[in-house]
Enzyme design. Structure first.
Site, PDB file in Angstrom:
ATOM      1  N   GLU A   1      36.805  40.590  38.382  1.00 19.93           N
ATOM      2  CA  GLU A   1      35.471  41.000  37.940  1.00 19.93           C
ATOM      3  C   GLU A   1      34.682  39.828  37.351  1.00 19.93           C
ATOM      4  OE1 GLU A   1      34.169  43.682  38.777  1.00 19.93           O
ATOM      5  OE2 GLU A   1      35.947  44.811  39.397  1.00 19.93           O
TER       6      GLU A   1
ATOM      7  N   HIS B   1      34.891  46.304  50.476  1.00 18.33           N
ATOM      8  CA  HIS B   1      36.275  46.154  50.026  1.00 18.33           C
ATOM      9  C   HIS B   1      37.238  46.192  51.215  1.00 18.33           C
ATOM     10  CE1 HIS B   1      34.183  47.644  46.401  1.00 18.33           C
ATOM     11  NE2 HIS B   1      34.993  46.811  45.773  1.00 18.33           N
TER      12      HIS B   1
END
Length: 283
Positions: free
Chosen positions: A92, A205
């Site tokens: 992240e 993803h």
């Protein structure tokens, strides 16, 4: 509500809140990695203060970089343990690195916030450039985990987000070694491993599995620690990408950097080229 009540500042001793301490420690490890390995001073390379908010929302099963801070939920019946997962935190925070490394972001589309807790616009990722954004975070999340553990490319298991899923769901979020292998990850893993599987408009993803696997193959073929040669090639090359870069753009950029650093006939350059050939991005 964000930003929340401050509980621990830089240099403070641990507090009673275990999640706050985990977020503090793992963000620190990630920032140390960027500084010691790449000479990067924080997310923006200008010593930016990095804030983390824990216990966000109710049954919030996610962790994210919002564009200016980290936010962690406590999880739900399916997934939890975000503040304990070094590789997820590094993933992240690397979205923040990409945000500052590439003007306008990589594959970023601005969207209106869906959660009333967020007052400003957030972002979504799309296309191959968005998949590259996710892949860069996966690659560096995995590298931070390996660096902290002192593992070389052969020793690492290349799993991301281990032990976060409820036992009935699976073992990990993603695998760079074998994208889409549900025996290694979880029962709905739909990551692509090569371009034969890629579909335009696919979830970023899923698409990120292709460049993820390319990095894995290159790092394994080069050998040694992933952050010593393969990592710097990716770091330097991705900084040169445009916001709407394709997989082929990333293949060319990483191959060019490898040839400039080590020579066009070097083991390193051949490893990078063969990795992109293996995932069928280049022929």
């Amino acid at each position: 509500m964000l930003p929340g009540k401050p509980v621990r500042d830089e240099g403070d001793k641990p507090v009673k809140d275990h999640a706050a301490n985990q977020a503090y420690d793992n963000a620190g490890i990630t920032l140390d990695f960027y500084l010691k390995v790449f000479g990067r001073h924080s997310i923006d390379n200008r010593s930016m203060r990095v804030e983390s908010a824990v216990h966000f929302g109710k049954n919030f099963g996610n962790a994210m970089w919002t564009g200016d801070r980290m936010v962690y939920g406590d999880g739900d019946q399916n997934v939890s343990g975000f503040t304990a997962a070094l590789d997820i935190i590094a993933h992240e925070l690397t979205h923040g690195v990409t945000q500052h490394m590439i003007a306008g972001g990589l594959g970023v589309v601005r969207v209106a916030p869906k959660d009333r807790e967020f007052k400003e616009q957030t972002h979504a990722l799309q296309g191959q450039s968005g998949a590259l954004n996710e892949s860069f975070s996966d690659v560096f999340g995995s590298m931070v985990k390996q660096w902290h553990a002192g593992q070389d490319a052969a020793q690492a298991n290349w799993l991301l987000g281990e032990h976060m899923l409820a036992p009935q769901h699976g073992r990990a979020i993603r695998s760079l070694q074998d994208p889409g292998n549900r025996q290694l990850t979880w029962y709905e893993d739909e990551q692509f491993k090569n371009m034969d599987q890629y579909v335009d408009g696919a979830d970023v993803h899923d698409g990120s599995g292709i460049p993820n696997h390319a990095f894995y193959l290159a790092a394994r073929k080069i050998g040694g620690y992933s952050w010593e040669k393969a990592g710097p090639i990716w770091y330097e090359a991705f900084a040169k990408l445009k916001p709407k870069a394709s997989f082929q753009d990333a293949a060319r950029a990483t191959t060019d950097v490898a040839s400039q650093r080590f020579g066009v006939k070097s083991k390193e350059c051949k490893a990078v080229m063969s990795a992109w050939q293996a995932v069928k991005v280049i022929t």
